[in-house]
Design an enzyme around this catalytic site. Structure first.
Site, short mmCIF file in Angstrom:
data_model
loop_
_atom_site.label_atom_id
_atom_site.label_comp_id
_atom_site.label_asym_id
_atom_site.label_seq_id
_atom_site.Cartn_x
_atom_site.Cartn_y
_atom_site.Cartn_z
N HIS A 155 -3.76 0.79 8.27
CA HIS A 155 -2.28 0.72 8.41
C HIS A 155 -2.11 2.08 6.80
O HIS A 155 -1.56 3.49 7.11
CB HIS A 155 -1.18 0.04 7.49
CG HIS A 155 0.08 0.75 7.57
ND1 HIS A 155 1.38 -0.05 8.44
CD2 HIS A 155 0.77 1.31 6.94
CE1 HIS A 155 2.37 1.25 8.00
NE2 HIS A 155 1.82 1.71 6.43
N GLU A 156 -2.66 1.95 5.58
CA GLU A 156 -3.00 3.18 5.06
C GLU A 156 -3.62 4.34 5.08
O GLU A 156 -3.30 5.75 5.08
CB GLU A 156 -3.24 2.92 3.53
CG GLU A 156 -2.59 1.62 3.01
CD GLU A 156 -0.75 2.31 3.44
OE1 GLU A 156 -0.65 3.45 2.72
OE2 GLU A 156 -0.19 1.12 3.14
N GLY A 166 0.58 -1.13 -0.12
CA GLY A 166 0.03 -0.30 0.15
C GLY A 166 0.66 1.26 -0.15
O GLY A 166 2.21 0.46 0.49
N CYS A 174 6.91 -0.46 7.01
CA CYS A 174 6.30 0.78 6.19
C CYS A 174 7.49 1.60 4.91
O CYS A 174 8.68 1.14 5.79
CB CYS A 174 5.91 1.48 7.53
SG CYS A 174 5.27 3.31 6.58
N LEU A 175 7.05 1.82 4.44
CA LEU A 175 7.76 2.11 3.37
C LEU A 175 8.60 3.49 4.18
O LEU A 175 9.79 4.32 3.68
CB LEU A 175 7.56 2.36 2.10
CG LEU A 175 7.04 1.77 0.96
CD1 LEU A 175 6.46 1.69 -0.12
CD2 LEU A 175 8.25 0.24 1.02
N GLN A 188 3.31 9.54 2.17
CA GLN A 188 4.91 9.37 1.70
C GLN A 188 4.82 9.48 0.40
O GLN A 188 6.55 9.01 0.38
CB GLN A 188 5.06 7.40 1.61
CG GLN A 188 3.62 6.56 2.86
CD GLN A 188 3.54 5.09 2.01
OE1 GLN A 188 2.83 4.60 2.32
NE2 GLN A 188 4.63 4.53 3.57
N HIS A 228 -1.93 6.19 7.68
CA HIS A 228 -0.77 7.29 7.24
C HIS A 228 -1.67 8.95 6.95
O HIS A 228 -1.23 9.94 7.52
CB HIS A 228 -0.48 6.86 5.73
CG HIS A 228 0.96 6.25 5.72
ND1 HIS A 228 1.53 6.16 6.66
CD2 HIS A 228 1.13 4.78 6.04
CE1 HIS A 228 2.33 5.93 6.66
NE2 HIS A 228 2.15 4.64 5.90
ZN ZN Z 1 3.02 3.10 6.05
#
Ligand code: ZN
Length: 167
Positions: free
Chosen positions: A144-145, A48, A102-103, A53, A148
């Site tokens: 999670h998304e 995702g 997480c990226l 991000q 963000h």
């Molecule tokens: Zn993330």
């Protein structure tokens, strides 16, 4: 175009994202951002990706097709899910402890409590309302998304976080 990722400790990852109007969603800028975020997510091997991000604090995230159950889309096509202005509410009592990364937080993983089952309301990439019940992996990724977009990283709510080395 592939987009550069925003990583901690960039302050904007902890800022709330702005909701989009339908007119904004249909604008060439937002449509292009969606078209750029999808290959960026795959190149970075994420499941995702949320707009903050890639340095844009708007309420837009995508969830990769790997997390989407079969039969999710009416015509049974397999595609990535675009969620705009998403909100979720829990629809079951169960909370599960999931391992996630997480990226934007490279080199780490953690254990996070997530609702097992949620109801999601959002707009799609055409600005049309969508809503669905999610459980398991999709519920986990959607939480999670969406977090963000509400200025929350998993490390803010994780029970434990550990190093996995820089990849
Ligand atoms: Zn993330």
């Amino acid at each position: 175009m592939l987009l550069p990722l925003t990583k901690i400790p960039t302050p904007s990852l902890h800022e709330h994202s702005r909701r989009l109007t339908k007119e904004e969603i249909l604008s060439p800028e937002i449509q292009q951002l969606i078209q750029d975020m999808i290959p960026t997510m795959y190149k970075e091997q994420g499941i995702g990706l949320a707009a903050p991000q890639v340095g844009v604090n708007i309420q837009l995230c995508i969830i990769g097709k790997e997390a989407i159950p079969e039969n999710f889309f009416p015509t049974n096509i397999s595609k990535d899910l675009v969620l705009i202005n998403p909100t979720y509410t829990r629809t079951g009592r169960k909370v599960v402890l999931e391992t996630e990364g997480c990226l934007s937080v490279p080199g780490k993983q953690g254990k996070v409590k997530r609702y097992k089952q949620i109801y999601v309301e959002a707009l799609d990439e055409q600005g049309e309302p969508i809503h669905f019940e999610a459980h398991g992996y999709l519920a986990h990724v959607a939480q999670h998304e969406t977090d963000h977009l509400n200025a929350i990283l998993y490390i803010d709510k994780a029970d434990t976080v550990w190093d996995i080395g820089q990849s």
